[in-house]
Design an enzyme around this catalytic site. Structure first.
Site, PDB file in Angstrom:
ATOM      1  N   HIS A  88       0.852  -1.362   0.086  1.00 35.93           N
ATOM      2  CA  HIS A  88      -0.127   0.024  -0.043  1.00 35.93           C
ATOM      3  C   HIS A  88       0.897   1.312  -0.131  1.00 35.93           C
ATOM      4  O   HIS A  88       0.346   2.321  -0.151  1.00 35.93           O
ATOM      5  CB  HIS A  88      -1.096  -0.013   1.037  1.00 35.93           C
ATOM      6  CG  HIS A  88      -0.781   0.384   2.571  1.00 35.93           C
ATOM      7  ND1 HIS A  88      -0.279  -0.544   3.379  1.00 35.93           N
ATOM      8  CD2 HIS A  88      -0.591   1.561   3.063  1.00 35.93           C
ATOM      9  CE1 HIS A  88      -0.100   0.020   4.581  1.00 35.93           C
ATOM     10  NE2 HIS A  88      -0.195   1.274   4.394  1.00 35.93           N
ATOM     11  N   ASP A 111       1.076  -7.467   2.341  1.00 35.72           N
ATOM     12  CA  ASP A 111       1.251  -6.177   2.302  1.00 35.72           C
ATOM     13  C   ASP A 111       2.611  -6.088   2.213  1.00 35.72           C
ATOM     14  O   ASP A 111       3.060  -5.317   3.081  1.00 35.72           O
ATOM     15  CB  ASP A 111       0.352  -5.563   3.311  1.00 35.72           C
ATOM     16  CG  ASP A 111       0.205  -4.211   2.581  1.00 35.72           C
ATOM     17  OD1 ASP A 111       0.622  -3.654   1.794  1.00 35.72           O
ATOM     18  OD2 ASP A 111      -0.631  -3.283   3.597  1.00 35.72           O
ATOM     19  N   SER A 147       3.297   2.215   8.643  1.00 39.61           N
ATOM     20  CA  SER A 147       3.304   1.253   7.481  1.00 39.61           C
ATOM     21  C   SER A 147       4.525   1.218   6.963  1.00 39.61           C
ATOM     22  O   SER A 147       5.275   2.108   6.396  1.00 39.61           O
ATOM     23  CB  SER A 147       2.296   1.775   6.706  1.00 39.61           C
ATOM     24  OG  SER A 147       1.057   1.670   7.293  1.00 39.61           O
TER      25      SER A 147
HETATM   26  N1  ASP Z   1      -2.490   0.708   8.006  1.00 38.77           N
HETATM   27  C1  ASP Z   1      -2.004   1.880   8.728  1.00 38.77           C
HETATM   28  C2  ASP Z   1      -2.012   2.919   7.962  1.00 38.77           C
HETATM   29  O1  ASP Z   1      -3.038   3.322   7.574  1.00 38.77           O
HETATM   30  C3  ASP Z   1      -0.976   1.632   9.765  1.00 38.77           C
HETATM   31  C4  ASP Z   1      -1.492   1.738  10.860  1.00 38.77           C
HETATM   32  O2  ASP Z   1      -2.320   2.903  11.071  1.00 38.77           O
HETATM   33  O3  ASP Z   1      -1.350   1.234  11.999  1.00 38.77           O
HETATM   34  O4  ASP Z   1      -1.085   3.634   7.932  1.00 38.77           O
END
Ligand code: ASP
Length: 681
Positions: A84, A220, A617
């Site tokens: 992502h 991911d 992330s």
């Molecule tokens: N997936 C997340 C993000 O949106 C990571 C998190 O919030 O812990 O950056």
């Protein structure tokens, strides 16, 4: 002031052993009790993590990728981060004939790697406390706007000096609202090329239904390579892939660039975030997600174009729901009110904290004033997130206004050092523009803006705005980038006209925001002094996109009465979840490779109690020897609201296990070129 800082230092040394809470700065890591770190499982000397004299160490292998973190995993600049986080780069190279989003991408040699227009990383180099220099730059008795301007001017001059070293990218970060300022020196690598991306069905398996959820089965991760002067960037520090994985109870350390948390706010300020950030995001972005889905249905071209925006909106929207849910479940605002009251009662009898009490009252008045214009301010703020065409027009008008000033007078983000990025983004936008979607989003914004009495929006229709604009023509847009305000006006372009009409309102909004920020920079440090003194133990500073480290262990948790989550998932779980329908459809070739029972035991995701947030992330998760065991990508639902406060019972992050990554590259993708570089072949 000085005594206070010594006090903070003492607390860090003495009491860090108490909890996993805390996103610690590199400087703080060196102050942590080494015996405690050893007991936790760290097998390296702290100086190996960060050597302030040399301005490097193992932490320098965790690099900043805007909005995310990435990790060097080879001496030749190979970078590992989340799928992502490289999604924009993947989308940039996707077409309806060669859809890398859906199919994934794999370079079989360096020549096949794919360069990007806007992807950049910054490698950390040095952290210098500049609090005194900033404080000295604030003239006595100035008003709040002048205070903020003085702080900004000093920040800009420190940054300019720091960036005299070629390749440097610097910033000044405020900790605890300005209790401490740090000059962050890094160097920037601007040639980042895509090396590997799994098919979306793996990199985003589970999609939005599984986002911020456990149990999780998402691959991911993606890879890129940093180049310098046309050659692979040579890095002294990188994280080798661990030969053995992790199990429940193992020590892990996570480094990265957590973006923003709200833990140091007062209860009233937290309530504002709930209403003016998260409830608004739920409402506005919820509508926009629906519009993007409707307008791209059946269009492969539209689907690719809006994919980045849709993904970002979805993530922010789901996160907002998680925050609201967590605030409600944990009664976090109410708890903060009780905590604020306890500090007030404690400080009331202490003359040294009279200033802190007055500051708290003033912070409350500011919070109240913010509520009056909150909904309107939100709409100004999301001009940068919504319609591509309106965002571009607003950015061009702003750019033209700022260009007329001397460089040091220009607002941050519009100085000469930023132009190359603004121009690159304008060129890159072509790939993300899809007229039916953009028109729908713009209509929604105009309708909401009219309801909030944003005058220039009155009587305008998105259709007319698109009919009378050349901004969607890439070559015209790039010409506009070099034009003055008079030249933009003379074009009589409908989208630019709207942006020109909005600019005075936006300017007034920015002045009001700056004035409030100037007041906060004056008040927050005062109040925090009392909070920290009252706590009598280290209080980790809120996240501010600077490099932090957090320590923890692989661990499950109980989300509710009678339910216990174990901390690891396997490929078997992914297959079990597969329905054949997006976002739970695993590609056939992966299913085929996962036939045997042995394969299905491959660990896929794991949880640990490290303290993370958005921006983490892509953070490397390493064992006590500094070897990579995972890559952080998310938090579970019960922990989304940890941005407001740490709760050890549910504070968990979610990582991709490197054993899944190795299996995918080795057994499924036969990615010898990459495996050799990772020392796995
Ligand atoms: N997936 C997340 C993000 O949106 C990571 C998190 O919030 O812990 O950056």
């Amino acid at each position: 002031m000085r005594r206070f800082r010594i006090g903070v230092l003492f607390f860090v040394l003495a009491a860090l052993a108490l909890a996993e809470e805390g996103k610690w700065t590199p400087q703080q890591v060196l102050q942590i009790d080494p015996t405690w770190l050893k007991q936790q499982g760290l097998q390296l000397p702290a100086l190996k993590l960060w050597d302030p004299k040399r301005g490097t160490g193992l932490l320098a292998a965790a690099v900043a990728l805007p909005g995310c973190t990435a990790a060097f995993v080879s001496a030749n600049g190979l970078i590992l981060t989340n799928h992502h986080c490289l999604f924009g780069l993947i989308q940039e190279h996707s077409t309806t004939d060669n859809d890398l989003i859906t199919n994934g991408f794999i370079a079989r040699s360096r020549e096949q790697e794919l360069a990007g227009k806007t992807t950049r990383i910054t490698v950390p180099r040095k952290f210098t406390d500049v609090t005194k220099a900033i404080e000295a730059a604030i003239p006595a008795g100035v008003n709040d706007l002048a205070r903020l301007k003085a702080i900004e001017a000093k920040q800009k001059s420190l940054v300019a000096e720091c960036e005299r070293t070629p390749g440097n990218r610097c910033s000044v970060a405020a900790f605890d609202g300005g209790l401490q300022y740090t000059l962050v020196e890094g160097f920037e690598l601007t040639d980042i090329r895509l090396v590997y991306a799994p098919p979306r069905a793996v990199g985003e398996f589970g999609g939005e239904p599984d986002n911020f959820r456990w149990p999780r089965h998402t691959g991911d991760f993606a890879m890129a390579r940093a180049y310098k002067d046309g050659k692979p960037y040579q890095c002294e520090f990188f994280y080798p892939i661990a030969k053995t994985g992790v199990k429940a109870g193992d020590f892990v350390m996570l480094m990265g660039y957590p973006g923003r948390t709200f833990r140091s706010m007062t209860a009233d300020e937290m309530a504002n975030e709930r209403r003016l950030r998260f409830e608004m995001a739920k409402d506005v972005f919820g509508e926009w997600i629906g519009l993007l889905e409707q307008t791209t249905k059946g269009s492969a071209e539209g689907t690719i174009a809006v994919s980045v925006m849709l993904k970002n909106l979805n993530n922010t929207h789901t996160n907002a729901q998680g925050q609201l849910d967590g605030l409600e479940r944990g009664k976090l605002v109410e708890k903060q009110r009780a905590a604020d009251d306890a500090v007030v009662a404690w400080a009331a009898g202490r003359a040294a904290f009279a200033g802190a009490l007055a500051a708290k009252q003033d912070l409350e008045k500011l919070a109240e004033a913010r509520r009056a214009t909150g909904a309107r301010d939100y709409l100004y703020g999301v001009i940068g997130t919504g319609s591509v065409a309106l965002r571009e027009a607003a950015s061009l008008v702003r750019m033209a206004g700022e260009r007329a000033k001397a460089d040091e007078e220009r607002e941050a983000g519009y100085q000469e050092r930023d132009w190359i990025r603004i121009r690159a983004a304008l060129a890159r936008d072509t790939q993300s523009f899809y007229r039916p979607s953009d028109e729908a989003i713009l209509s929604s914004w105009l309708r909401r803006a009219q309801a909030e009495k944003i005058t220039p929006a009155v009587g305008r229709s998105a259709l007319d705005l698109f009919r009378g604009t050349k901004i969607t023509d890439p070559s015209e847009r790039l010409k506009m980038f070099n034009e003055s305000l008079d030249q933009l006006r003379a074009r009589n372009d409908s989208m630019l006209n709207l942006a020109l009409a909005l600019e005075p309102e936006l300017r007034a909004w920015r002045v009001a925001t700056d004035t409030r920020d100037g007041a906060i920079a004056r008040l927050r440090p005062e109040w925090r002094k009392a909070v920290i003194a009252h706590a009598g133990k280290p209080v980790a500073p809120d996240a501010n996109s600077t490099l932090r480290v957090t320590f923890g262990h692989v661990k499950g948790y109980s989300p509710r009465d009678g339910v216990m989550y174990t901390p690891q998932t396997t490929l078997a779980g992914m297959i079990e979840k597969s329905t054949g329908e997006e976002p739970f459809a695993i590609p056939r070739f992966i299913l085929d490779a996962a036939r045997t029972a042995k394969t299905r035991e491959i660990p896929l995701n794991f949880m640990a109690d490290t303290d993370t947030t958005g921006g983490n992330s892509g953070s490397p998760v390493v064992n006590g020897r500094g070897e990579l065991v995972g890559l952080n990508f998310d938090r579970p639902w019960e922990n989304v609201a940890n941005d407001f406060g740490y709760n050890p019972d549910v504070a968990r992050n979610i990582s991709v296990d490197v054993r899944f990554l190795v299996w995918l590259l080795e057994d499924v993708q036969k990615a010898d070129f990459i495996l050799k570089e990772l020392g796995l072949k």
